[in-house]
Motif scaffolding. Structure first.
Motif, PDB file in Angstrom:
ATOM      1  N   GLU A  45     -10.161   4.047   3.989  1.00 18.75           N
ATOM      2  CA  GLU A  45     -10.653   4.844   2.870  1.00 18.75           C
ATOM      3  C   GLU A  45     -11.163   3.938   1.749  1.00 18.75           C
ATOM      4  OE1 GLU A  45      -8.471   7.544  -0.367  1.00 18.75           O
ATOM      5  OE2 GLU A  45      -8.571   8.487   1.612  1.00 18.75           O
ATOM      6  N   GLN A  46     -10.423   2.859   1.469  1.00 17.37           N
ATOM      7  CA  GLN A  46     -10.850   1.931   0.424  1.00 17.37           C
ATOM      8  C   GLN A  46     -12.171   1.260   0.796  1.00 17.37           C
ATOM      9  OE1 GLN A  46      -7.445  -0.664   0.105  1.00 17.37           O
ATOM     10  NE2 GLN A  46      -6.379   0.664  -1.345  1.00 17.37           N
ATOM     11  N   LEU A  79       0.834  -1.191   0.000  1.00 15.53           N
ATOM     12  CA  LEU A  79       0.000   0.000   0.000  1.00 15.53           C
ATOM     13  C   LEU A  79       0.871   1.244   0.000  1.00 15.53           C
ATOM     14  CD1 LEU A  79      -2.665  -1.063   2.653  1.00 15.53           C
ATOM     15  CD2 LEU A  79      -2.990  -0.921   0.193  1.00 15.53           C
ATOM     16  N   GLN A  98     -15.860   1.560  -1.048  1.00 15.31           N
ATOM     17  CA  GLN A  98     -16.578   0.347  -1.437  1.00 15.31           C
ATOM     18  C   GLN A  98     -17.993   0.347  -0.876  1.00 15.31           C
ATOM     19  OE1 GLN A  98     -14.457  -3.408  -1.744  1.00 15.31           O
ATOM     20  NE2 GLN A  98     -15.893  -4.339  -0.338  1.00 15.31           N
ATOM     21  N   GLN A 107     -16.680  -7.210  -3.933  1.00 17.18           N
ATOM     22  CA  GLN A 107     -15.767  -6.697  -4.950  1.00 17.18           C
ATOM     23  C   GLN A 107     -16.403  -6.758  -6.331  1.00 17.18           C
ATOM     24  OE1 GLN A 107     -12.280  -9.094  -4.386  1.00 17.18           O
ATOM     25  NE2 GLN A 107     -11.445  -7.808  -2.735  1.00 17.18           N
ATOM     26  N   THR A 136      -8.675   9.237  -8.849  1.00 17.47           N
ATOM     27  CA  THR A 136      -8.214   8.856  -7.524  1.00 17.47           C
ATOM     28  C   THR A 136      -8.776   9.819  -6.479  1.00 17.47           C
ATOM     29  OG1 THR A 136      -6.244  10.241  -7.604  1.00 17.47           O
ATOM     30  CG2 THR A 136      -6.067   8.010  -8.522  1.00 17.47           C
TER      31      THR A 136
END
Length: 318
Positions: A66-67, A56, A71, A133, A150
């Motif tokens: 954050e990811q 990472l 999601q 996912q 991003t």
């Protein structure tokens, strides 16, 4: 709607330092809408990334939350848009990952020790992760296609905008409610149970197929189209009362006892078991509330409203 939510989220900065508190069993590190991101969620993903050899760019206890938050935003929109994934593909990917991870770590026992969880727990978590996912990927394709953006680019863009040009976060409220459910007479529920017992007798005697009765009489319209069949599900995907009976069935020719849930009364027939998942049929009958009971419940609530307006007691007391 989805784009607005993402914009608001990216304005937040990462301030999580909970990983330093070793005496805490678990904690909420971020909140996205009504969904909480737990420290254990972050740690589980960090361990998985280590096994897979992924690096990472930055502090994992900042990047991973954050990811996960991004999601969750996609999953929320996917639920609204009724996006689904192929269950068989998910199971296949789970099995492939479990075999790969076992070989990578050395053995099943070492994998359980590494994740500090039983193999069945790891498998179930991985299944949910892969399923999410795939849903996120479908949602991304639907929303942005091939566009790549991003979080840092979004932050840079909005940092240059005047403050009065930024959208407002909508107000949220917390409410209290008083609920009164109309009473269903015993003769109504007794009649429903009698009908279900009759269906059971017809199936047991060979007079009728369970699937035929489900198509004709079940009040679950979606499963009725498939002869009452629900498809393969884990125990956690079913109501507890339903799951406890369904998962104890072993003979596909037998019909379960009558099961009561919040939706009504069911009888269940096993189709097939695969590990910790089950496929079964059911017939649902719902008790009907009489117009008199509906009127009585409405009048009781109207009376309660007038008493509250007159300050006879507080809402908490009500």
């Amino acid at each position: 709607m989805m784009k607005k939510i993402l914009i608001l989220f990216f304005l937040a900065c990462c301030s999580y330092a909970g990983h330093a508190q070793n005496n805490v069993i678990d904690e909420i590190v971020w909140v996205v809408g009504d969904d909480a991101i737990l420290r254990s969620d972050v740690e589980a993903q960090r361990l998985s990334l280590q096994v897979e050899g992924q690096k990472l760019d930055g502090d994992p206890y900042c990047v991973i939350p954050e990811q996960i938050a991004i999601q969750k935003l996609y999953l929320h929109q996917a639920k609204i848009d009724s996006i689904e994934v192929n269950e068989n593909q998910v199971i296949q990917q789970v099995e492939q990952w479990m075999n790969w991870a076992t070989n990578q770590i050395g053995s099943k026992e070492k994998m359980e020790e590494y994740f500090n969880k039983k193999s069945s727990q790891i498998k179930e978590e991985r299944k949910e992760m892969i399923k999410e996912q795939q849903i996120v990927q479908q949602m991304q394709r639907k929303l942005v296609g091939e566009i790549k953006l991003t979080p840092s680019e979004v932050r840079q863009y909005y940092s240059k905008l005047p403050q009065d040009s930024l959208p407002y976060i909508p107000t949220t409220v917390e409410v209290q409610i008083v609920t009164m459910e109309p009473k269903i007479p015993f003769d109504v529920t007794d009649a429903i149970k009698a009908r279900l017992r009759d269906y059971t007798d017809q199936v047991t005697s060979g007079k009728m197929e369970f699937s035929t009765l489900a198509r004709l009489y079940s009040e679950d319209p979606e499963s009725a189209k498939r002869g009452g069949e629900l498809g393969f599900m884990g125990k956690g995907q079913l109501l507890p009362e339903f799951a406890n009976v369904a998962f104890n069935l072993n003979d596909p020719k037998r019909v379960s006892k009558i099961v009561e849930t919040e939706y009504g009364f069911h009888i269940i027939q096993l189709v097939e078991k695969r590990g910790d998942r089950i496929n079964c049929r059911h017939i649902l009958l719902k008790p009907k509330v009489s117009s008199k009971e509906l009127t009585d419940a409405t009048q009781r609530l109207d009376s309660l409203y007038k008493d509250l307006q007159a300050n006879k007691f507080t809402f908490e007391d009500a």
